[in-house]
Write an enzyme that holds these catalytic residues in place. Sequence first.
Site, short mmCIF file in Angstrom:
data_model
loop_
_atom_site.label_atom_id
_atom_site.label_comp_id
_atom_site.label_asym_id
_atom_site.label_seq_id
_atom_site.Cartn_x
_atom_site.Cartn_y
_atom_site.Cartn_z
N ASN A 48 -9.03 19.17 -15.24
CA ASN A 48 -9.14 19.03 -13.79
C ASN A 48 -8.93 20.41 -13.19
O ASN A 48 -8.48 21.33 -13.87
CB ASN A 48 -8.17 17.97 -13.24
N ASP A 95 -8.14 15.70 -21.09
CA ASP A 95 -7.22 16.72 -20.60
C ASP A 95 -5.78 16.37 -21.00
O ASP A 95 -5.05 17.21 -21.55
CB ASP A 95 -7.36 16.82 -19.09
#
Length: 172
Positions: free
Chosen positions: A26, A36
């Site tokens: 992000n 992530d």
Amino acid sequence: MSTPRITLLRGDITQQNVDAIVNAANSSLLGGGGVDGAIHRAGGPEILEACRALRASHYGRGLATGEAVATTAGRLPARWVIHTVGPVYSRDEDRSALLAACHTNSLHVADTLGAKTVAFPAISTGIFSWPIADAARIAIATVRAATTDVDEVRFVLFDTSAYEAFQHAAQQ
């Protein structure tokens, strides 16, 4: 420089013994969910520390969509993590060039690092809602068109439907 060999695998990207793993990050670079979160959890606090250092220097406002930057891989078997921010899918706006840029810019960063093997996830297909078949088409076409010193690009797909979509795109 040439076009890298493309390999498709179903599995966990955090387990790949490659020079660099691409993180579908992000923009904050400070961790999140999906790929992530998995990379930050498996890589340990070294990755977060390196991302915080990036935020404190050149990326105070975060990383722009389509851009890429590298950090240590911490405790992962890879040497580096290349963070890239994929676009959120839109039915009203064609953001394909931004998704392609994630791949192109990640390969450029890999070249600056001297990485010969790079593992990519299916960028933007999780919470960013990009349809998997279209994301696969863009990813495969972009890597095929790339001129890079990277010898092998692995697309490491988490589930069977993603693997099948990338397999179909690779056969085109």
